[in-house]
Design an enzyme around this catalytic site. Structure first.
Site, short mmCIF file in Angstrom:
data_model
loop_
_atom_site.label_atom_id
_atom_site.label_comp_id
_atom_site.label_asym_id
_atom_site.label_seq_id
_atom_site.Cartn_x
_atom_site.Cartn_y
_atom_site.Cartn_z
CG ASP A 586 -2.22 1.01 1.25
OD1 ASP A 586 -1.21 1.68 1.28
OD2 ASP A 586 -2.65 0.81 0.71
CB ILE A 587 1.42 4.10 -2.39
CG1 ILE A 587 1.17 3.31 -3.70
CG2 ILE A 587 2.22 5.77 -2.14
CD1 ILE A 587 0.76 3.87 -5.07
CD GLU A 629 -4.61 4.60 -1.16
OE1 GLU A 629 -5.54 4.48 -1.93
OE2 GLU A 629 -4.65 4.98 -0.13
#
Length: 706
Positions: A586-587, A629
C-alpha cells in the site's frame, strides 16, 4: 472553548429583530449586520504585541546579539528594566545555553523546542521558536510541586486509555484522567460536525453546582475559522488568568508585530475575554484532537478561578490527548474494516458457483436488502441505459431515469452526487410526494457497457432534536478597534431545535464502499450483456475482457483477475505441493499526494509505480491492483524467504525512484505464504494483517507473517 465571535443563527435572529422592530435594532440594516459578521471573521484571535503576565517574553536576532523585543514585565525576571536591555546582547549566562537550544531547534526543523532553565535562581521553563528573522523565547516560572506518585498515576491513566474499546470509553477515560491530573473544574471533549458546529460528547464536572454541557451543541462561530486554523499550527491554548491585564511587548527599533502563534503566552483578545466572563470562567486549557491531519475536536478544560499549571501537567495532558487520538483512529479503522468486510461478503454474489457472472436482476433480488441495511437506506437503484433495477421504497422508473439523465449532464465528470436533502436541490421534482430525502449516487466506471449508468442509494428523512448551549440572543453590535463587530453572546441556557427534511449524514467510508460496489456491478452488467449477445458483438467482448481483467488506469491486472489467479494457484499448490508466496503493499500517505498535488498527479504515481515494479518481477509472477492504492503480487514457486526478499527489493526500488511533481514515494509491504488446506479468504486476511502491521510500525517497511 473559544470566543463566540459571530453566528449565523445570531445573524438570522438579529435580521428578524431588525425587520420586526422589536428592539433597538430597528435602525440597523441587513448590510450593517452582514458587515459586522465579516469584521468578526477577520478579527485577530489574540491581542497582538502582548502576552499573559504570568510569563515573560524576549526576542533576539539570529545570534542573540541584539535583544529586539521584550515584555514590559521583564525586570521582574532579569532584574534589569526593558529600556536597559533592548538593543543589547543577551546576558552571557543565557546566551551560552540558549544557543545550544537554538541549534537543536534548527536541526530538528521543529516549530518550537522547550527546555528547563534557571534564571536568577528561579526555576523556569522556556519555549523557543522562530518568528520571521527573530528568535523568540517565552519564559514561564515553574509553579507547584508534583507528588512523588505523579508518574505512576500518569502511567495508570495511559493504560486506561490504551485499553479502551469504544469511542465513549476512550473519551470518558480521557476526561477523567485530565481532570485528575490538572484539576480544572470542568473537562469536556468537543467534536466538530461537517459544518464545524461542535457538540460536547464527553464531560467531567467536579462540582455538582457547575453547569453541564454534555450532548449540547455550540455554533461554528464559537470557534471560528481563524481559530481552527490556529490549532493546526499550535494544538495547545492555555489561559491562566483571564482577569489579569496583559503585559505589553516593547520593541527596540523594529516596530513590526511578532507572530506568537507557536508559543503559549500570547495574550487573549478582549472579545474572547468577554466570552469567558459570560461563561463564568477565569482560566482554560484547550488541546486539539486530530484525525488524519484534520481537526476532529477539542479537549477543553474550564476553571472557575485562576489556574496556573505545572509544565509537567501540561505536557502530560498533551500526551494523553495524543494517545486518545491514536486510540480513536484505531477504533475508527476497526469499524471501517468491519463495514468493508461486510460489503466484501456481498461481492461473492457477483459470480455464481460455476464461475459465471450472475444476472444483474438476480443480484438485486438476492443482495438488495443487504445493501440497504449496510448503507442505512430505504431504496437502492441501478440505472443504466433505459433499464432500472431497484430494491426498497417505491420510486417510479421514469423518475429514476430522469434523475440519471440529470446526473450524466451535471455530475458525470465528478462521478458522485451526495445530498442530505434532495428537496432543497435542483432535482427536487423527481422526489416529490416520496419518503426519500437523502441520496448518494455513484457513476459506473467509464468505458463499461453500462451506458453511463449510476448506482443510487436513498435514505428517508431523519428528524433530529438538537440541543444547543444557549439560544443566540445577541441584540447589539459593538465597535472594536474602529470596526463594528457582533457582541459576544451572553446566554448559554439550553434550547432545542428540531431539524426536519434531511437524512442522516453520508459517511466517507460509505462513499468509498459504494464506489467499489459500482465497479463490481459494472463488471456484472458488462459481462451479462456480452453473454446475451453470445459473441455476436466482438467489440463488446473485447471491452469485457479489458474491464474484467485489467485495471483501466494502470493497465495491470485488476482485483477480479487477481482473485481468479489466487484460486487457480491455491488449487495448483494443493495438487502439486508447490510453494506460493503473496505480497500486498500500500502506498504510504497517498491521500496527501491527492490533497497536495491533485488527483492527476496521484494517478500518475499509480501508473508510474506499476510500470516501475512490473519490470522487477518474473514472468511467472502475477501483479495487479487490489484496490485504491493497494497492489498484490502472487509469486509462484516462492517460499516465504524468497518472497520477503522480493518485497524488500521492490520496496528499495520504489524508494529510490522519483516521480514528477510528487518526488519520492514509499510503500508498506505485507508478506505471507500459502499454508496447505487454507482458503483464499484466510490467505488474504493474513497478508492484509501483515500490511497493517507494516503501516502501524512506521510505514516504508516489509513485514512477514507465517
Amino acid at each position: 472553548m473559544r470566543s463566540s465571535y459571530c453566528s449565523n443563527a445570531a445573524l438570522r435572529g438579529q435580521v428578524y429583530t431588525a425587520l420586526t422592530g422589536s428592539t433597538a435594532l430597528t435602525e440597523l440594516t441587513k448590510e450593517q449586520l452582514q458587515q459586522a459578521m465579516e469584521n468578526c471573521a477577520t478579527e485577530p484571535v489574540h491581542t497582538p504585541d502582548a502576552i499573559q503576565p504570568h510569563g515573560y517574553f524576549l526576542a533576539f536576532n539570529n545570534n542573540f546579539e541584539v535583544l529586539t523585543h521584550c515584555s514590559e514585565n521583564i525586570e521582574a525576571l532579569l532584574g534589569v528594566s526593558a529600556e536597559h536591555l533592548l538593543g543589547h546582547s543577551a546576558p552571557d549566562y543565557l546566551k551560552s545555553s540558549w544557543k545550544e537550544h537554538l541549534l537543536r531547534l534548527r536541526q530538528l526543523a521543529s516549530d518550537s523546542v522547550g527546555f528547563d532553565d534557571e534564571i536568577n535562581n528561579n526555576d523556569v521553563y522556556c519555549t523557543m521558536y522562530a518568528s520571521g528573522d527573530s528568535i523568540c523565547v517565552e519564559v514561564e516560572p515553574l509553579v507547584g510541586r508534583l507528588s512523588s506518585s505523579f508518574l505512576s498515576e500518569l502511567q495508570a491513566h495511559q493504560e486506561q486509555i490504551r485499553f479502551s474499546n469504544s469511542l465513549d470509553e476512550t473519551l470518558n477515560a480521557l476526561t477523567k484522567s485530565i481532570g485528575e491530573i490538572i484539576g480544572f473544574e470542568r473537562v469536556m471533549v468537543y467534536k466538530f460536525d461537517e459544518e464545524w458546529n461542535g457538540q460536547v460528547i464527553a464531560e467531567l464536572c467536579k462540582q455538582s453546582t457547575i453547569r453541564r454541557y454534555l450532548h449540547q451543541r455550540f455554533p461554528a462561530s464559537d470557534i471560528p475559522k481563524q481559530v481552527r486554523e490556529l490549532y493546526s499550527k499550535n494544538p495547545l491554548r492555555s489561559i491562566v488568568n483571564s482577569t489579569q491585564k496583559p503585559a505589553g511587548i516593547i520593541a527596540h527599533e523594529d516596530k513590526r508585530s511578532l507572530d506568537l502563534t507557536k508559543g503559549v503566552l500570547r495574550a487573549v483578545s478582549p472579545i474572547h475575554l468577554t466570552y469567558m466572563q459570560n461563561m463564568g470562567l477565569h482560566s482554560s486549557l484547550s488541546i486539539a484532537i486530530f484525525q488524519e491531519e484534520k481537526l476532529w475536536g477539542l479537549l477543553s478544560c474550564h476553571g472557575l478561578e485562576a489556574h496556573p499549571l505545572n509544565i509537567q501537567q501540561r505536557h502530560a495532558a498533551q500526551a494523553l490527548v495524543t494517545l486518545a487520538s491514536q486510540r480513536l483512529i484505531l477504533q475508527q479503522q476497526y469499524e471501517t474494516a468491519a463495514f468493508f468486510e461486510a460489503i466484501e461478503n456481498t461481492r461473492g454474489a457477483l459470480i455464481s458457483d460455476n464461475q459465471e457472472i450472475n444476472e444483474p436482476k438476480a443480484l438485486f433480488e438476492r443482495e438488495g436488502n443487504k445493501w440497504l441495511e449496510l448503507f442505512r437506506g430505504n431504496l437502492v437503484a441501478l440505472a443504466y441505459g433505459n433499464n432500472v433495477l431497484k430494491c426498497g421504497a417505491e420510486l417510479p422508473d421514469e423518475r429514476i431515469l430522469a434523475f440519471k439523465k440529470w446526473l450524466n449532464k451535471k455530475c458525470r465528470l465528478v462521478g458522485t452526487f451526495v445530498s442530505r436533502n434532495v428537496m432543497d436541490s435542483e432535482v427536487a421534482e423527481y422526489f416529490e410526494e416520496t419518503a426519500l430525502r437523502g441520496v448518494m449516487a455513484i457513476a459506473l466506471p467509464a468505458g463499461s457497457s453500462s451506458q453511463q449508468g449510476w448506482l443510487m442509494f436513498f435514505r428517508p428523512e431523519q428528524i433530529e432534536e438538537l440541543e444547543w448551549a444557549g439560544r443566540p440572543n445577541k441584540d447589539t453590535i459593538e465597535h472594536y478597534k474602529g470596526k463594528a463587530v457582533m457582541s459576544p453572546r451572553t446566554s448559554f441556557e439550553s434550547w432545542k431545535e428540531t431539524i426536519k427534511g434531511q437524512s442522516s449524514l453520508w459517511l466517507d467510508s460509505e462513499r468509498k464502499a459504494a464506489i467499489s460496489l459500482a465497479e463490481d456491478l459494472a463488471i456484472a452488467l458488462s459481462a451479462y450483456e456480452v453473454e446475451i449477445l453470445n459473441e455476436q458483438l466482438s467489440a463488446a467482448n473485447d471491452k469485457l475482457e479489458h474491464l474484467v481483467h485489467t485495471d483501466a488506469l494502470t493497465q495491470i491486472w485488476n482485483r477480479y483477475h487477481m482473485e481468479y489467479v489466487l484460486d487457480e494457484q491455491i488449487s495448483a499448490a494443493k495438487r502439486y505441493s508447490h510453494e506460493l508466496g503473496v505480497i500486498l503493499f500500500d502506498i504510504d500517505n497517498f491521500k496527501d499526494v491527492n490533497d497536495n498535488y491533485g488527483h492527476d498527479a496521484g494517478d500518475a504515481v499509480l501508473i508510474g509505480l506499476s510500470k516501475l515494479l512490473e519490470k522487477e518481477l518474473r514472468d511467472t509472477d502475477d501483479f495487479g491492483r487490489w484496490g485504491g492504492e493497494e497492489f498484490m503480487i502472487v509469486a509462484k514457486h516462492s517460499d516465504l524467504e524468497a518472497t520477503v526478499a522480493l518485497a524488500e527489493r521492490l520496496r528499495q526500488r520504489l524508494e529510490a525512484a522519483t516521480f514528477d511533481d510528487v518526488g519520492v514515494v514509499t510503500a508498506s509491504f505485507g508478506v505471507t505464504f500459502y499454508k496447505g488446506g487454507e482458503s483464499r479468504a484466510s490467505l488474504v486476511k493474513r497478508v492484509d494483517d501483515a500490511l497493517y502491521d507494516a503501516k502501524e510500525n512506521g510505514r516504508n517497511r516489509v513485514v512477514a507473517v507465517e
